[in-house]
Design a protein around this motif. Structure first.
Motif, PDB file in Angstrom:
ATOM      1  N   VAL A   1      11.633  49.931  36.281  1.00 34.35           N
ATOM      2  CA  VAL A   1      11.338  48.499  36.207  1.00 34.35           C
ATOM      3  C   VAL A   1      12.663  47.761  36.324  1.00 34.35           C
ATOM      4  N   THR A   2      12.565  46.478  36.668  1.00 38.76           N
ATOM      5  CA  THR A   2      13.773  45.663  36.805  1.00 38.76           C
ATOM      6  C   THR A   2      13.875  44.737  35.599  1.00 38.76           C
ATOM      7  N   MET A   3      14.918  44.968  34.759  1.00 39.61           N
ATOM      8  CA  MET A   3      15.046  44.174  33.540  1.00 39.61           C
ATOM      9  C   MET A   3      16.431  44.383  32.945  1.00 39.61           C
ATOM     10  N   ASP A   4      16.868  43.408  32.194  1.00 40.64           N
ATOM     11  CA  ASP A   4      18.116  43.532  31.436  1.00 40.64           C
ATOM     12  C   ASP A   4      17.915  44.573  30.331  1.00 40.64           C
ATOM     13  N   ARG A   5      18.755  45.583  30.335  1.00 38.02           N
ATOM     14  CA  ARG A   5      18.571  46.683  29.378  1.00 38.02           C
ATOM     15  C   ARG A   5      18.665  46.197  27.932  1.00 38.02           C
ATOM     16  N   SER A   6      19.679  45.377  27.642  1.00 38.26           N
ATOM     17  CA  SER A   6      19.868  44.958  26.253  1.00 38.26           C
ATOM     18  C   SER A   6      18.675  44.149  25.768  1.00 38.26           C
ATOM     19  N   LYS A   7      18.096  43.352  26.661  1.00 37.84           N
ATOM     20  CA  LYS A   7      16.935  42.556  26.250  1.00 37.84           C
ATOM     21  C   LYS A   7      15.704  43.439  26.042  1.00 37.84           C
ATOM     22  N   PHE A   8      15.562  44.451  26.894  1.00 36.58           N
ATOM     23  CA  PHE A   8      14.445  45.379  26.685  1.00 36.58           C
ATOM     24  C   PHE A   8      14.609  46.112  25.358  1.00 36.58           C
ATOM     25  N   GLU A   9      15.824  46.535  25.067  1.00 32.36           N
ATOM     26  CA  GLU A   9      16.067  47.214  23.793  1.00 32.36           C
ATOM     27  C   GLU A   9      15.746  46.289  22.622  1.00 32.36           C
ATOM     28  N   GLN A  10      16.057  44.987  22.785  1.00 31.12           N
ATOM     29  CA  GLN A  10      15.760  44.036  21.724  1.00 31.12           C
ATOM     30  C   GLN A  10      14.261  43.895  21.516  1.00 31.12           C
ATOM     31  N   VAL A  11      13.488  43.889  22.619  1.00 35.11           N
ATOM     32  CA  VAL A  11      12.035  43.815  22.512  1.00 35.11           C
ATOM     33  C   VAL A  11      11.502  45.011  21.725  1.00 35.11           C
ATOM     34  N   VAL A  12      11.977  46.206  22.077  1.00 34.97           N
ATOM     35  CA  VAL A  12      11.523  47.412  21.379  1.00 34.97           C
ATOM     36  C   VAL A  12      11.936  47.361  19.911  1.00 34.97           C
ATOM     37  N   MET A  13      13.161  46.936  19.657  1.00 34.50           N
ATOM     38  CA  MET A  13      13.645  46.888  18.276  1.00 34.50           C
ATOM     39  C   MET A  13      12.816  45.896  17.451  1.00 34.50           C
ATOM     40  N   ASN A  14      12.508  44.740  18.024  1.00 32.17           N
ATOM     41  CA  ASN A  14      11.687  43.762  17.298  1.00 32.17           C
ATOM     42  C   ASN A  14      10.314  44.338  16.968  1.00 32.17           C
ATOM     43  N   ALA A  15       9.718  45.030  17.941  1.00 29.38           N
ATOM     44  CA  ALA A  15       8.399  45.619  17.717  1.00 29.38           C
ATOM     45  C   ALA A  15       8.458  46.700  16.641  1.00 29.38           C
ATOM     46  N   VAL A  16       9.497  47.530  16.693  1.00 28.82           N
ATOM     47  CA  VAL A  16       9.627  48.620  15.725  1.00 28.82           C
ATOM     48  C   VAL A  16       9.849  48.070  14.312  1.00 28.82           C
ATOM     49  N   LEU A  17      10.684  47.026  14.191  1.00 28.78           N
ATOM     50  CA  LEU A  17      10.940  46.458  12.867  1.00 28.78           C
ATOM     51  C   LEU A  17       9.677  45.813  12.294  1.00 28.78           C
ATOM     52  N   ASN A  18       8.867  45.180  13.147  1.00 22.86           N
ATOM     53  CA  ASN A  18       7.597  44.617  12.676  1.00 22.86           C
ATOM     54  C   ASN A  18       6.667  45.727  12.200  1.00 22.86           C
ATOM     55  N   SER A  19       6.639  46.833  12.941  1.00 21.52           N
ATOM     56  CA  SER A  19       5.793  47.953  12.538  1.00 21.52           C
ATOM     57  C   SER A  19       6.282  48.547  11.219  1.00 21.52           C
ATOM     58  N   ARG A  20       7.599  48.639  11.070  1.00 21.01           N
ATOM     59  CA  ARG A  20       8.145  49.173   9.815  1.00 21.01           C
ATOM     60  C   ARG A  20       7.754  48.285   8.633  1.00 21.01           C
ATOM     61  N   ALA A  21       7.807  46.963   8.837  1.00 19.42           N
ATOM     62  CA  ALA A  21       7.424  46.041   7.764  1.00 19.42           C
ATOM     63  C   ALA A  21       5.949  46.152   7.430  1.00 19.42           C
ATOM     64  N   ALA A  22       5.112  46.544   8.409  1.00 20.95           N
ATOM     65  CA  ALA A  22       3.676  46.684   8.172  1.00 20.95           C
ATOM     66  C   ALA A  22       3.330  48.000   7.488  1.00 20.95           C
ATOM     67  N   MET A  23       4.321  48.887   7.302  1.00 22.11           N
ATOM     68  CA  MET A  23       4.089  50.175   6.644  1.00 22.11           C
ATOM     69  C   MET A  23       5.069  50.340   5.475  1.00 22.11           C
ATOM     70  N   PRO A  24       4.943  49.511   4.444  1.00 20.35           N
ATOM     71  CA  PRO A  24       5.928  49.565   3.341  1.00 20.35           C
ATOM     72  C   PRO A  24       5.908  50.884   2.581  1.00 20.35           C
ATOM     73  N   THR A  25       4.778  51.580   2.597  1.00 16.97           N
ATOM     74  CA  THR A  25       4.698  52.867   1.876  1.00 16.97           C
ATOM     75  C   THR A  25       4.748  54.042   2.832  1.00 16.97           C
ATOM     76  N   GLY A  26       5.144  53.806   4.063  1.00 17.71           N
ATOM     77  CA  GLY A  26       5.249  54.886   5.034  1.00 17.71           C
ATOM     78  C   GLY A  26       4.075  54.902   5.993  1.00 17.71           C
ATOM     79  N   GLY A  27       4.221  55.704   7.051  1.00 13.92           N
ATOM     80  CA  GLY A  27       3.173  55.802   8.052  1.00 13.92           C
ATOM     81  C   GLY A  27       3.689  56.460   9.311  1.00 13.92           C
TER      82      GLY A  27
END
Length: 637
Positions: free
Chosen positions: A375-401
């Protein structure tokens, strides 16, 4: 002597002074008597009329009609009433005639008498009224609006309804005549009270309401109604017009939505400008903090008890850097450097880092489809998208998952393939209300101080700018799936571009660097970092001073290190001015943000790299060393 009857003279005086036409004809149709009104109408003296027949005075067909009417009166033996028509100077006139037979003692009808009253004007008025009513009926029947009259008292009833009612409501007019309450049952329940009120105490005006057609479709109706009152002023009926305004209401709703979108876009644009400005200033502050922290770490050494404190300062600065990058992405001030990316390779690189970041209570898994196109995209911005999604998922699993990052290739019906990245968690999920607002800027469900609300809003802007889409699938208690779909590029899969490794030799070796930076604290820390690394540093607070130093003081230097956006002149304009005399001058830019062309319309030169504030010491030294290594001959170093 007392008179018990009228003589001939008195009788004639009586009939001569009436406005009606009075006459008498014998059984053969000859005139026996006419009154003065008869003389006036036909302009003949009665002496000349007596003895004549209608055929002597009128056209043949008129005379025949008069004679036939006389025969009916004579034959019937009783009075008859009918309309007769006679020619006159102003056209045909209409008479309401009463004819009765004159009978002798033996019962023989020897004559007929007639009294004719001129009703021409009344007949014309009635004919005009009939014509008007017919024209109104035709107009109403062919009108696109519903024209109606509804009786309220004494018993509700539909008294008139034009044909348009069937095309608008789907019900024929007959249904409304049969069931006077049908109109009320078609009104949407929420609108019915206002509708009934408009009929209970009607006044001239308009009301818009929704009506459900026989096929179930809902249409918007505009009503214009007027009251009909009796002599006492009580409302006994309503009459008016019902117009289908569905198209107009749809257009108004669409216009309102577009206006709302425009206002939202204007607010976001203003917010983006504000965010970009704040991020720029904050990046300068972070650059100073990060620079001093780097110096402290170097000075303290590995075993110093305060080294962890200095490292903590660096970590805090890094967190601030991540926040400002979100602000810059949201404001679209973060420069994009699009490249061909293999999402599998980029994701694999991130997984190694995420495993240490998320914690041991999160089971991290990958499900990567092989042979993905790039795909054609700025790598750092794509990494930021993934990081934002992962951090939201981590916050939704406070006791693990369990958190799974997967990739797939989707084949579009139009031949356009899409590379899909899915981040799936087993967390608490989202309600529909939360999911509807998830991409709004500054909306967060995290506790106060735990979230900025920029993560998904930033991701939305980044993915949209890259021509892709981002969506959420979630239910409360069932986890969440975030999907990013990006258009597949035509080239074959490539390995993700690796960052430049730190240079083994980052010594300045006495090279002369001209630093141009309008922020004094940033200028000072950059000067100190470079000086400590062995560079000879000259500093200017703005481009005008840098040019003065070059022209008036004949400053000799090897490399230009300049901020991009500064008052009066941009760094790109400064570099262009200096390169008039030195086309091969090495230039390294530093900036908190750039947004396309810099002020003055200058693009960043393709041979001049850019480092983003705040930067670490090693990044600055590595980029500068690589630049001088590539651009300066060995003799000049």
């Amino acid at each position: 002597m007392t008179r018990t009857g009228l003589g001939h003279d008195s009788l004639m005086a009586l009939i001569d002074h009436t406005s009606a036409v009075i006459y008498m004809r014998d059984a053969d149709g000859r005139y026996l008597l006419v009154n003065r009104e008869y003389e006036r109408l036909f302009g003949l003296r009665r002496e000349r009329i007596v003895g004549l027949t209608d055929h002597d005075l009128f056209p043949h067909e008129v005379a025949d009609a008069f004679r036939e009417n006389d025969r009916q009166a004579l034959a019937g033996g009783v009075p008859i009433q009918l309309e007769e028509y006679a020619p006159s100077d102003d056209g045909t006139r209409t008479y309401l005639t009463v004819k009765f037979p004159l009978i002798d003692e033996s019962g023989y009808a020897y004559a007929v008498a007639g009294i004719s009253t001129d009703i021409t004007e009344r007949s014309r008025a009635e004919a005009a009224l009939r014509d008007s009513e017919e024209r109104f009926r035709l107009l109403a029947d062919h009108a696109q609006d519903i024209i109606f009259r509804y009786r309220l008292d004494p018993a509700p009833a539909m008294e008139y309804l034009s044909r348009a009612v069937e095309s608008i409501t789907g019900h024929p007019a007959h249904d409304f005549y049969t069931d006077p309450r049908l109109i009320l049952t078609l009104i949407e329940p929420d609108d019915l009270p206002d509708f009934e009120k408009s009929w209970q105490a009607p006044r001239t005006g308009t009301l818009t309401f929704r009506l459900r057609r026989s096929d179930g479709a809902v249409v918007w109706i505009e009503q214009r109604v007027s009251p009909v009152t009796d002599d006492a002023g009580a409302v006994i009926a309503v009459e008016g017009i019902l117009r289908d305004v569905t198209e107009r209401m749809d257009a108004e709703r669409e216009r309102a939505e577009l206006e709302q979108q425009l206002r939202q876009a204007e607010r976001l644009d203003s917010l983006g400008q504000l965010a970009g400005g704040i991020a720029h200033d904050f990046n300068n502050i972070l650059a100073v903090i990060s620079g001093y922290a780097d110096m402290l770490v170097d000075e303290l050494g590995e075993d110093h008890p305060n080294r962890p404190d200095a490292a903590g300062i660096k970590q805090a600065a890094a967190r601030g850097t991540a926040l400002t990058r979100q602000l810059l992405m949201f404001s679209r001030s973060e420069p994009s450097r699009a490249e061909l990316l293999d999402l599998n390779a980029v994701t694999s690189d991130m997984l190694r880092m995420l495993g240490r970041t998320l914690g041991e209570d999160i089971e991290l898994a990958a499900d990567l489809a092989p042979d993905l196109p790039p795909v054609t995209m700025d790598r750092s911005k794509f990494e930021q998208v993934v990081m934002n999604a992962v951090l939201n998922s981590r916050a939704a699993m406070p006791t693990g998952g369990r958190l799974t990052i997967g990739t797939t290739l989707e084949h579009g019906g139009d031949g356009q393939n899409q590379v899909c990245l899915a981040v799936t968690d087993t967390g608490c999920g989202m309600t529909p209300a939360v999911m509807a607002r998830a991409f709004e800027p500054f909306f967060t469900t995290k506790g106060r101080g735990s979230g900025t609300g920029l993560g998904l809003a930033t991701a939305y802007g980044v993915v949209t700018d890259a021509g892709g889409t981002i969506s959420l699938e979630s239910d409360p208690g069932q986890g969440t799936v975030l999907r990013v779909r990006l258009p597949a590029a035509a080239a074959q899969p490539i390995a993700a571009t690796a960052a430049h490794p730190p240079s083994a030799q980052a010594s300045g070796d006495g090279l002369r660097v001209l630093v141009v930076e309008d922020e004094e604290a940033v200028r000072d820390i950059v000067r100190r970092l470079l000086s400590k690394a062995g560079y000879q540093v000259f500093a200017a607070p703005h481009p005008a001073e840098a040019l003065r130093m070059c022209h008036e003081e004949a400053l000799q230097f090897d490399v230009l290190l300049s901020d991009v956006i500064m008052p009066g002149m941009s760094g790109t304009q400064l570099a262009a001015e200096l390169r008039r005399d030195r086309p091969d001058l090495p230039v390294l830019f530093m900036s908190g943000y750039t947004n396309g062309p810099a002020p003055g319309g200058q693009e960043l030169p393709t041979d001049a790299p850019l480092i983003r504030k705040p930067f670490e010491k090693q990044t600055l030294l590595t980029e500068l060393h690589q630049l001088v290594t590539e651009r300066l001959p060995a003799s000049g170093r």
